[in-house]
Design an enzyme around this catalytic site. Structure first.
Site, short mmCIF file in Angstrom:
data_model
loop_
_atom_site.label_atom_id
_atom_site.label_comp_id
_atom_site.label_asym_id
_atom_site.label_seq_id
_atom_site.Cartn_x
_atom_site.Cartn_y
_atom_site.Cartn_z
N ARG A 82 37.75 -5.46 17.48
CA ARG A 82 37.66 -4.56 18.63
C ARG A 82 36.17 -4.29 18.91
NH1 ARG A 82 38.78 1.91 18.97
NH2 ARG A 82 38.85 2.03 21.25
N HIS A 83 35.84 -4.07 20.18
CA HIS A 83 34.45 -3.72 20.53
C HIS A 83 33.99 -2.47 19.77
CE1 HIS A 83 35.98 -0.33 22.73
NE2 HIS A 83 36.90 -1.13 23.24
N GLY A 84 32.68 -2.24 19.73
CA GLY A 84 32.13 -1.09 19.02
C GLY A 84 32.20 0.20 19.83
#
Ligand SMILES: *[C@@H]1O[C@H](CO)[C@@H](O)[C@H](O)[C@H]1NC(C)=O
Ligand SMILES: *[C@@H]1O[C@H](CO)[C@@H](O)[C@H](O)[C@H]1NC(C)=O
Ligand SMILES: *[C@@H]1O[C@H](CO)[C@@H](O)[C@H](O)[C@H]1NC(C)=O
Ligand SMILES: *[C@@H]1O[C@H](CO)[C@@H](O)[C@H](O)[C@H]1NC(C)=O
Length: 466
Positions: A82-84
């Site tokens: 998942r993106h940060g």
């Protein structure tokens, strides 16, 4: 440190509030961390899931990985990430603005934290932030890249990167593309001391069909995503006794009348605390609106939402990820075949960057974090020990890592990790070895491997079976 604690206790004695009766001898009790930080759901910090990272953000625990024999070698690794950490979306910024205005115009409480909100805190979130990756999010992915390469040094290696054997696939959203670039930067910055990467171009492929399958699955979009009645259980819970109590407590803390504090207001306050912490690592005065019990109730509301919208609630939620499921397994098969035929594995590492909405349906399809009971509006109390906890499953930079090992001969094994912790494939728990045979895993998922056709499952009106 002692004198600091004394000051806190002195201040507490005067105000009579209880929030600083904490003790920083363990990371969980650090006064810089909100007591509710471990309940933020998908707005939570990765460090709350693996608290040892608070001390050392690059720490890894290699002893938690126990290959059955010392000769096991890594042959392929797929990471779905998942993106940060990101800014709020414009929808959430609007809700937060509404709460801020209400507090400014109506709050009459006398606590010091409220005074701080009214006199020092400014509403700095703007709609144009639109869910972009923040600096902390860049670091989330850089640090994850370094830790994964420390955990699997022979495969996430400089040689493999330079040889073009590490592939990147991302969702088109800017926060995902930036996260992909950050992961790459984490690797190149680590190895730049030895070689210059300046002249090497690492491509990444944008692929929304794969990383945003949920947008294109018609049956899911119509029956769940765009269907307000799909979230009935969450709606009932937000109107139920546990949540009404949270609303009243918050109204009391602000000294405003009860009807002003709707569930949307409570959610906005919870998010304000969460964003201030995730983005700036600050234990903001907004967090004082909640105690730990309130945090647990909020977490359940957020879990209900994910359960019914992306998790076990409806079959189509997980089935919408069939396309990603097959993508992963066909790549694993290809790696095994290449390896068996004596070739070098062409795609040694695949890094796929997407969303919480990418990861949760896949984790669900694989059967992870499944409780025996369905999450409903009425079983908050009996679900306290549930394994379906988005705070633990889906913080920023959440990840599912699958590592293929050759343990000699034709003994191929697959180790799954969620957020860097080894997990056990459902149905394979009775095996003695921590790391199951790839063939056993394929047998376990045979039905999905032979079916789970994205086009078919996403069709709105299925033609009658012949
Ligand atoms: C802080 O916590 C530790 C262990 O959790 C305990 O031994 C100690 O007495 C606590 N200190 C205070 C001041 O409460
Ligand atoms: C590392 O993992 C092992 C095995 O799971 C565990 O016993 C140990 O406590 C872990 N160490 C740390 C520092 O988390
Ligand atoms: C709440 O506000 C009212 C005025 O609206 C004030 O008289 C009362 O003292 C306040 N109560 C507390 C606990 O701050
Ligand atoms: C994300 O990418 C865009 C476009 O390349 C860039 O302008 C922006 O600064 C990046 N943001 C971060 C936090 O890296």
């Amino acid at each position: 440190m002692t004198s600091f604690l004394c000051k806190i206790f002195f201040f507490t004695a005067i105000t009579g509030s209880s929030w600083c009766f904490r003790n920083d001898s363990s990371p969980e009790e650090n006064p810089n961390i909100p007591v509710i930080a471990k309940y933020f759901g998908t707005k939570g910090r990765y460090e709350e899931v693996n608290p040892y990272l608070i001390r050392d953000i690059l720490a890894v625990n290699r002893s938690s990985l126990q290959p059955p024999s010392p000769q096991c070698r890594e042959i392929h690794l797929t990471a779905i990430i998942r993106h940060g950490t990101r800014y709020p979306t414009s929808k959430n910024v609007k809700k937060m603005e509404k709460l801020y205005k209400l507090v400014q115009s109506s709050a009459r409480g006398k606590d010091r934290w409220l005074h701080e909100i009214l006199t020092q805190w400014t509403m700095w979130y703007t709609e144009d932030m639109d869910g972009r990756l923040v600096q902390k999010g860049v670091e989330d992915l850089k640090h994850l890249a370094v830790r994964l390469s420390k955990l699997f040094p022979t495969i996430i290696s400089e040689e493999k990167l330079r040889g073009g054997l590490i592939k990147f696939i991302t969702s088109s959203k800017h926060r995902c593309v930036n996260s992909t670039l950050s992961f790459k930067a984490g690797l190149t910055e680590m190895w730049v001391a030895y070689f210059s990467f300046a002249d090497v171009e690492f491509q990444h492929a944008v692929n929304d069909a794969l990383m945003r399958f949920f947008d294109k699955c018609t049956k899911f979009v119509q029956e769940v995503d765009n269907n307000p009645s799909a979230l009935t259980e969450m709606d009932k819970f937000t109107q139920g006794p546990e949540m009404v109590r949270v609303q009243q407590k918050i109204a009391d803390r602000l000294n405003v009348s009860y009807h002003l504090i709707t569930y949307d207001m409570v959610e906005a306050a919870f998010y304000l605390c969460a964003y201030e912490f995730a983005i700036k690592t600050e234990n903001s005065p907004w967090c004082r609106l909640f105690d730990e019990i309130d945090g647990q109730v909020m977490e359940y509301a957020l879990d209900l939402k994910q359960f019914w919208k992306r998790g076990y609630g409806y079959d189509i939620n997980s089935k919408s990820s069939c396309i990603l499921f097959h993508d992963v397994f066909s790549r694993l098969d290809k790696a095994v075949n290449e390896h068996h035929s004596g070739q070098a594995v062409n795609e040694a590492v695949t890094v796929q960057v997407g969303h919480a909405e990418t990861l949760l349906p896949l984790l669900t399809l694989l059967g992870f974090f499944k409780d025996s009971e369905t999450l409903t509006s009425t079983n908050y109390a009996s679900q306290r020990e549930r394994s379906f906890r988005t705070s633990r499953m889906l913080p920023y930079a959440a990840n599912l890592v699958l590592v293929l090992f050759d343990c000699g001969g034709r003994d191929i094994r697959l180790q799954p990790l969620v957020n860097e912790q080894p997990v056990v494939f459902p149905g394979l728990a009775d095996q003695q070895e921590s790391m199951p045979l790839y063939e056993d895993i394929k047998r376990q998922y045979a039905e999905l491997l032979n079916g789970c056709d994205y086009e078919t499952v996403c069709e709105l009106f299925k033609p009658a079976e012949p």
